[in-house]
Design a protein around this motif. Sequence first.
Motif, PDB file in Angstrom:
ATOM      1  N   TRP A   1      45.793  31.128 -36.741  1.00  0.00           N
ATOM      2  CA  TRP A   1      45.379  30.286 -35.626  1.00  0.00           C
ATOM      3  C   TRP A   1      45.159  28.850 -36.099  1.00  0.00           C
ATOM      4  N   THR A   2      46.227  28.089 -36.105  1.00  0.00           N
ATOM      5  CA  THR A   2      46.164  26.743 -36.672  1.00  0.00           C
ATOM      6  C   THR A   2      46.480  25.636 -35.664  1.00  0.00           C
ATOM      7  N   SER A   3      46.933  25.986 -34.459  1.00  0.00           N
ATOM      8  CA  SER A   3      47.243  24.934 -33.475  1.00  0.00           C
ATOM      9  C   SER A   3      45.921  24.379 -32.933  1.00  0.00           C
ATOM     10  N   GLY A   4      46.001  23.316 -32.121  1.00  0.00           N
ATOM     11  CA  GLY A   4      44.785  22.680 -31.605  1.00  0.00           C
ATOM     12  C   GLY A   4      43.845  23.653 -30.898  1.00  0.00           C
ATOM     13  N   GLY A   5      44.384  24.381 -29.916  1.00  0.00           N
ATOM     14  CA  GLY A   5      43.560  25.311 -29.133  1.00  0.00           C
ATOM     15  C   GLY A   5      43.084  26.480 -29.989  1.00  0.00           C
ATOM     16  N   GLU A   6      43.966  26.980 -30.844  1.00  0.00           N
ATOM     17  CA  GLU A   6      43.607  28.123 -31.692  1.00  0.00           C
ATOM     18  C   GLU A   6      42.485  27.745 -32.661  1.00  0.00           C
ATOM     19  N   ALA A   7      42.596  26.550 -33.246  1.00  0.00           N
ATOM     20  CA  ALA A   7      41.591  26.139 -34.225  1.00  0.00           C
ATOM     21  C   ALA A   7      40.225  25.999 -33.552  1.00  0.00           C
ATOM     22  N   LYS A   8      40.217  25.526 -32.309  1.00  0.00           N
ATOM     23  CA  LYS A   8      38.939  25.406 -31.597  1.00  0.00           C
ATOM     24  C   LYS A   8      38.342  26.782 -31.332  1.00  0.00           C
ATOM     25  N   SER A   9      39.201  27.751 -31.039  1.00  0.00           N
ATOM     26  CA  SER A   9      38.692  29.106 -30.760  1.00  0.00           C
ATOM     27  C   SER A   9      38.101  29.721 -32.016  1.00  0.00           C
ATOM     28  N   VAL A  10      38.803  29.566 -33.127  1.00  0.00           N
ATOM     29  CA  VAL A  10      38.333  30.192 -34.355  1.00  0.00           C
ATOM     30  C   VAL A  10      37.067  29.490 -34.857  1.00  0.00           C
ATOM     31  N   ALA A  11      36.927  28.211 -34.498  1.00  0.00           N
ATOM     32  CA  ALA A  11      35.711  27.487 -34.892  1.00  0.00           C
ATOM     33  C   ALA A  11      34.476  28.114 -34.234  1.00  0.00           C
ATOM     34  N   GLU A  12      34.644  28.653 -33.026  1.00  0.00           N
ATOM     35  CA  GLU A  12      33.513  29.331 -32.358  1.00  0.00           C
ATOM     36  C   GLU A  12      33.039  30.498 -33.214  1.00  0.00           C
TER      37      GLU A  12
ATOM     38  N   SER B   1      65.744  22.199 -30.218  1.00  0.00           N
ATOM     39  CA  SER B   1      64.840  23.346 -30.086  1.00  0.00           C
ATOM     40  C   SER B   1      64.744  24.222 -31.340  1.00  0.00           C
ATOM     41  N   LEU B   2      65.852  24.325 -32.076  1.00  0.00           N
ATOM     42  CA  LEU B   2      65.913  25.288 -33.188  1.00  0.00           C
ATOM     43  C   LEU B   2      64.769  25.092 -34.191  1.00  0.00           C
ATOM     44  N   GLY B   3      64.015  26.141 -34.412  1.00  0.00           N
ATOM     45  CA  GLY B   3      62.954  26.127 -35.424  1.00  0.00           C
ATOM     46  C   GLY B   3      61.649  25.476 -34.970  1.00  0.00           C
ATOM     47  N   ARG B   4      61.633  24.936 -33.779  1.00  0.00           N
ATOM     48  CA  ARG B   4      60.437  24.187 -33.350  1.00  0.00           C
ATOM     49  C   ARG B   4      59.258  25.135 -33.092  1.00  0.00           C
ATOM     50  N   ASP B   5      58.075  24.735 -33.566  1.00  0.00           N
ATOM     51  CA  ASP B   5      56.887  25.565 -33.370  1.00  0.00           C
ATOM     52  C   ASP B   5      56.507  25.622 -31.891  1.00  0.00           C
ATOM     53  N   TRP B   6      55.859  26.717 -31.526  1.00  0.00           N
ATOM     54  CA  TRP B   6      55.540  26.929 -30.112  1.00  0.00           C
ATOM     55  C   TRP B   6      54.617  25.846 -29.556  1.00  0.00           C
ATOM     56  N   ASN B   7      53.648  25.397 -30.387  1.00  0.00           N
ATOM     57  CA  ASN B   7      52.673  24.431 -29.861  1.00  0.00           C
ATOM     58  C   ASN B   7      53.290  23.040 -29.733  1.00  0.00           C
ATOM     59  N   VAL B   8      54.233  22.729 -30.599  1.00  0.00           N
ATOM     60  CA  VAL B   8      54.953  21.446 -30.478  1.00  0.00           C
ATOM     61  C   VAL B   8      55.790  21.504 -29.192  1.00  0.00           C
ATOM     62  N   THR B   9      56.276  22.691 -28.903  1.00  0.00           N
ATOM     63  CA  THR B   9      57.058  22.902 -27.687  1.00  0.00           C
ATOM     64  C   THR B   9      56.160  22.761 -26.448  1.00  0.00           C
ATOM     65  N   THR B  10      54.972  23.331 -26.521  1.00  0.00           N
ATOM     66  CA  THR B  10      54.033  23.201 -25.394  1.00  0.00           C
ATOM     67  C   THR B  10      53.690  21.724 -25.158  1.00  0.00           C
ATOM     68  N   GLU B  11      53.612  20.968 -26.247  1.00  0.00           N
ATOM     69  CA  GLU B  11      53.315  19.526 -26.127  1.00  0.00           C
ATOM     70  C   GLU B  11      54.352  18.807 -25.252  1.00  0.00           C
ATOM     71  N   MET B  12      55.587  19.305 -25.280  1.00  0.00           N
ATOM     72  CA  MET B  12      56.625  18.677 -24.449  1.00  0.00           C
ATOM     73  C   MET B  12      56.270  18.808 -22.964  1.00  0.00           C
TER      74      MET B  12
ATOM     75  N   ALA C   1      49.188  29.300 -24.865  1.00  0.00           N
ATOM     76  CA  ALA C   1      49.662  27.949 -24.501  1.00  0.00           C
ATOM     77  C   ALA C   1      48.594  27.219 -23.686  1.00  0.00           C
ATOM     78  N   LYS C   2      47.856  27.976 -22.875  1.00  0.00           N
ATOM     79  CA  LYS C   2      46.807  27.329 -22.066  1.00  0.00           C
ATOM     80  C   LYS C   2      45.751  26.691 -22.970  1.00  0.00           C
ATOM     81  N   GLY C   3      45.511  27.334 -24.107  1.00  0.00           N
ATOM     82  CA  GLY C   3      44.574  26.763 -25.086  1.00  0.00           C
ATOM     83  C   GLY C   3      44.998  25.356 -25.490  1.00  0.00           C
ATOM     84  N   GLU C   4      46.294  25.107 -25.550  1.00  0.00           N
ATOM     85  CA  GLU C   4      46.797  23.777 -25.924  1.00  0.00           C
ATOM     86  C   GLU C   4      46.598  22.776 -24.792  1.00  0.00           C
TER      87      GLU C   4
END
Length: 420
Positions: A33-44, A243-254, A269-272
């Motif tokens: 869990w290293t994306s923005g939303g994931e990191a906030k969740s794990v911080a809890e 698109s090839l190889g792009r991380d899911w959270n970078v994709t959500t940023e689009m 994705a909603k976490g992002e």
Amino acid sequence: MSLQSSLRCLWAGMALCAGASLWAGEVEVLHYWTSGGEAKSVAELKGMMAQRGHTWRDFTVTGGGGQNAMAVLKQRVLAGNAPAAANIKGPAIQEWAELNVLTSLDAMASFERWDEVLPKVVADQMKYKGRYVAVPVNVHRVNWLWANSAVLKKAGVATLPKNYDEFFAAADKIKAAGFVAVAHGGQDWQDFTVFESVVLGVAGPAFYDKALVKLDRAALSSDEMKKSLEVFRRIKGYTDDKSLGRDWNVTTEMVINGKAGFQFMGDWAKGEFLAAGQTPGKDFTCSAAPGTDKAYTFNVDSFAMFQLKGWEAQKAQGYLAYLLMGKDFQEKFNLRKGSIPVRLGMPMDKFDECAKTSSKDFVATSASGTLVPSVAHGMALSSAQQAAMRSAVSEFWNNDKLTVNDALSKLLAVSAPKQK
Ligand code: BGC
């Protein structure tokens, strides 16, 4: 001290009962869990462990979907150096338990009545030979379609697509307005995330179960599967060439930044979107992937607990397990993670509309038999079968020369071991 509180002290590392630091230990936890939303969740979670004086050690292996993490975990366990806990899901929990490296949580589970507060479909996956060896933290819904509200408006798309005819009509408009219609990250687990939602939407949950969960040969070679593959391939035409190889959270940023209209992705994705300060129903929308509003692909993050030496380590691990099933953690964590609490009967008033819909639909689909495990996220097949299915589907997605019939043969080849 009552018998009840004495027992709770035993597995909660005494920290509930005595001065925190006296009984504190360290937990090393494998997660991805290293994306923005994931990191906030794990911080809890880290914060809650720290409140009891326990030290948290991250064993983070980047890579969405957790494939990389599972590979590294294998090396560590084989070397006799298992972490206290690891985010392991679905049938993989059984695979690890069979190796006799997980610890039994049964005393805590029966005392805390986990069987009563968990949906049966989830509780069953947490058990090996009837004993709890893992703790679930959430329910993620996978069959979502995320959309940027402003992009849809500019493109003249007034309603969210309920089937693939409507979806392609909307995607055409978005493309014509100069946006990427579908943000997609070309990694095999992301390809399969789209694919399973397409199968569900094109052919329905009963077919999904037969073809993707039971690997039924007739279903895998049927016209419904052909149709699903055709729709899946057609979606590719609406993605961008980077698109090839792009991380899911970078994709959500689009989608967040208004470069793209839609993304097929689970509700992490909603976490992002939330971490970026956006509001559901206003800046972005969540709707069931086309044709899937009466169905639900579930994905449950859970922590399997490894056998540990040393009393302090075991107590800290016990406290972690106890905490994960607690109401406070289940609420705080899931508010950030995009998922819903797995614990039954939790108040949903602090959650947004997407989570409320997910919670309502989880119950409704469970009653109507249209709740199905996410194959892309490791909830249905053995690790080996899952890897083979993923690679067959990604090959088809990436290589335009492969025909639908080629893809069918590859999928059938995966089903062979189950037919014995
Ligand atoms: C996990 C989520 C995670 C996502 C992206 C899913 O398989 O269940 O917790 O956020 O992958 O890594």
